[in-house]
Design a protein around this motif. Structure first.
Motif, mmCIF file in Angstrom:
data_model
loop_
_atom_site.group_PDB
_atom_site.id
_atom_site.type_symbol
_atom_site.label_atom_id
_atom_site.label_comp_id
_atom_site.label_asym_id
_atom_site.label_seq_id
_atom_site.Cartn_x
_atom_site.Cartn_y
_atom_site.Cartn_z
ATOM 1 N N VAL A 1 1.008 -1.309 -0.466
ATOM 2 C CA VAL A 1 -0.172 -0.109 -0.449
ATOM 3 C C VAL A 1 0.447 1.281 0.069
ATOM 4 O O VAL A 1 1.533 1.186 1.115
ATOM 5 C CB VAL A 1 -1.066 -0.041 1.110
ATOM 6 C CG1 VAL A 1 -1.810 1.441 1.055
ATOM 7 C CG2 VAL A 1 -1.652 -1.631 1.491
ATOM 8 N N GLY A 2 0.737 1.695 -1.342
ATOM 9 C CA GLY A 2 1.515 2.906 -0.878
ATOM 10 C C GLY A 2 0.568 4.655 -0.922
ATOM 11 O O GLY A 2 -0.461 4.206 -0.780
ATOM 12 N N TYR A 3 0.920 5.901 -0.269
ATOM 13 C CA TYR A 3 -0.165 6.620 -0.752
ATOM 14 C C TYR A 3 0.635 8.107 -1.047
ATOM 15 O O TYR A 3 2.155 8.338 -1.678
ATOM 16 C CB TYR A 3 0.003 7.266 0.841
ATOM 17 C CG TYR A 3 -0.552 6.248 1.566
ATOM 18 C CD1 TYR A 3 0.064 5.412 2.793
ATOM 19 C CD2 TYR A 3 -2.209 5.929 1.918
ATOM 20 C CE1 TYR A 3 -0.365 4.743 3.630
ATOM 21 C CE2 TYR A 3 -2.750 5.381 2.473
ATOM 22 C CZ TYR A 3 -1.708 4.553 3.210
ATOM 23 O OH TYR A 3 -2.450 3.160 4.534
ATOM 24 N N ALA A 4 -0.497 8.666 -1.742
ATOM 25 C CA ALA A 4 -0.133 10.132 -3.218
ATOM 26 C C ALA A 4 -0.998 10.633 -2.569
ATOM 27 O O ALA A 4 -2.352 10.749 -1.827
ATOM 28 C CB ALA A 4 -0.106 9.370 -4.215
ATOM 29 N N VAL A 5 -0.845 11.612 -3.853
ATOM 30 C CA VAL A 5 -1.256 12.430 -3.932
ATOM 31 C C VAL A 5 -1.720 12.717 -5.926
ATOM 32 O O VAL A 5 -1.215 12.279 -6.123
ATOM 33 C CB VAL A 5 -1.521 14.067 -3.751
ATOM 34 C CG1 VAL A 5 -0.539 14.062 -2.394
ATOM 35 C CG2 VAL A 5 0.116 14.489 -4.059
ATOM 36 N N VAL A 6 -3.035 13.268 -6.057
ATOM 37 C CA VAL A 6 -3.451 13.958 -6.995
ATOM 38 C C VAL A 6 -2.776 14.887 -7.804
ATOM 39 O O VAL A 6 -2.685 15.967 -6.932
ATOM 40 C CB VAL A 6 -4.671 14.506 -7.320
ATOM 41 C CG1 VAL A 6 -5.526 14.654 -8.374
ATOM 42 C CG2 VAL A 6 -5.968 13.089 -6.979
ATOM 43 N N GLY A 7 -1.931 14.768 -8.653
ATOM 44 C CA GLY A 7 -0.701 15.767 -9.051
ATOM 45 C C GLY A 7 -0.745 16.083 -10.839
ATOM 46 O O GLY A 7 -0.313 17.014 -10.961
ATOM 47 N N ASP A 8 -1.991 15.350 -10.899
ATOM 48 C CA ASP A 8 -1.224 15.108 -12.880
ATOM 49 C C ASP A 8 -3.105 15.036 -13.045
ATOM 50 O O ASP A 8 -3.779 14.264 -12.856
ATOM 51 C CB ASP A 8 -0.503 15.144 -13.666
ATOM 52 C CG ASP A 8 0.355 15.507 -14.703
ATOM 53 O OD1 ASP A 8 -0.051 16.586 -15.318
ATOM 54 O OD2 ASP A 8 1.163 15.396 -15.486
ATOM 55 N N VAL A 9 -2.661 15.629 -14.758
ATOM 56 C CA VAL A 9 -4.380 15.068 -15.082
ATOM 57 C C VAL A 9 -3.551 14.689 -16.469
ATOM 58 O O VAL A 9 -3.095 14.939 -18.104
ATOM 59 C CB VAL A 9 -5.134 16.924 -15.698
ATOM 60 C CG1 VAL A 9 -6.374 16.203 -16.914
ATOM 61 C CG2 VAL A 9 -5.581 16.683 -14.195
ATOM 62 N N GLY A 10 -4.318 13.706 -16.952
ATOM 63 C CA GLY A 10 -4.003 13.177 -18.572
ATOM 64 C C GLY A 10 -5.647 12.918 -19.244
ATOM 65 O O GLY A 10 -6.182 13.896 -19.312
#
Length: 284
Positions: free
Chosen positions: A210-219
């Motif tokens: 399990v890793g944690y991240a942020v929303v950082g880009d739009v595709g």
């Protein structure tokens, strides 16, 4: 003669004195629990560019990286503990607990996404009261600040911009910051209508990690399944921007109305992600 008499007198007194009990030693204290990290300072507003077919305010060429072969590195994996999920803050949320909550899909998207250009559109975005989620592949997003591993030489589709930026207005650093990519808003699905935007907190699950991240880009508006170099690295996935990633089996959970502050601090994403993931696994 006087000295010898005095010595005998002292010895006799010592024999007559009562014996005192030994003072018990103080027990050794047990280890203290580790200190929790202090909350990160709040970021300033950031603007960025879309990586889809229609640009957001600062235009940048959309990514055409899709459909490349995937080479997956298993990495080092720890065994997941058995038994039900524990609620104490010191116990990490297990992959199995998050995946169990994702078994039932209540679609929130009007259509379905492709994992790669030319692939069938068979991936819905599902939702609960506190999160949206989907299961897809993982393509490596190296966009943002150029570095040793992410630059125009290592990635033929590299661009030095991300849809969202840090508090200083600079693009995000894909090598350092785990972030996920959401599709550009379209008739299929608009992430903004679900309280999701730049800095929203995400949990990414691959095998038993399990890793944690942020929303950082739009595709691109019709594709889904992409995350940063750092996000792939945290999951033990091959980070090569040309041929790395995972062909399938990656689960993305983005928590509604959440935000890591500042957006470019990985520790802030972990602190918020662990709390939100536990609530999600426990059924909200």
């Amino acid at each position: 003669m006087c000295v010898r008499s005095l010595t005998l007198a002292l010895a006799g007194a010592a024999l007559l004195a009562p014996a005192l009990p030994a003072t018990p030693a103080h027990p050794h204290p047990g280890p203290r629990p580790p200190a929790r990290p202090a909350p990160a300072p709040a970021p300033g507003p950031g603007t960025g560019t879309a990586r889809g077919t229609a640009p957001l305010p600062r235009a940048v060429a959309p990514s055409v990286r899709r459909g490349a072969p995937h080479a997956v590195s298993r990495g080092h994996r720890g065994a997941a503990p058995s038994g039900p999920a524990r609620e104490d803050a010191e116990t990490p949320v297990r992959a199995t607990d998050l995946l169990a909550r994702m078994r039932d899909c209540d679609p929130v998207s009007s259509g379905r996404y492709r994992p790669d250009a030319g692939a069938p559109a068979d991936i819905p975005v599902c939702g609960t009261s506190d999160a949206v989620f989907w299961k897809a592949d993982l393509d490596i997003d190296c966009d943002g600040r150029p570095g040793e591993h992410c630059n125009a030489d290592t990635d033929p589709h590299f661009t030095d911009a991300t849809a969202y930026t840090g508090p200083d207005g600079r693009p995000l650093d894909a090598e350092r910051l785990p972030y996920v990519v959401v599709p550009e808003p379209s008739e299929i699905w608009d992430h903004r209508e679900h309280g999701i935007g730049g800095g929203s907190v995400a949990a990414v699950v691959y095998e038993d990690r399990v890793g944690y991240a942020v929303v950082g880009d739009v595709g691109p508006r019709d594709l889904i399944g992409e995350a940063s170099y750092a996000a792939a690295e945290s999951l033990g996935i091959d980070t090569d921007p040309r041929a790395g990633g995972a062909a399938s089996g990656v689960s993305y959970i983005v928590f509604k109305d959440s935000r890591a502050e500042p957006i470019d601090d990985p520790a802030a994403a972990v602190a918020a992600g662990e709390r939100l993931a536990r609530r999600f696994a426990d059924g909200g």
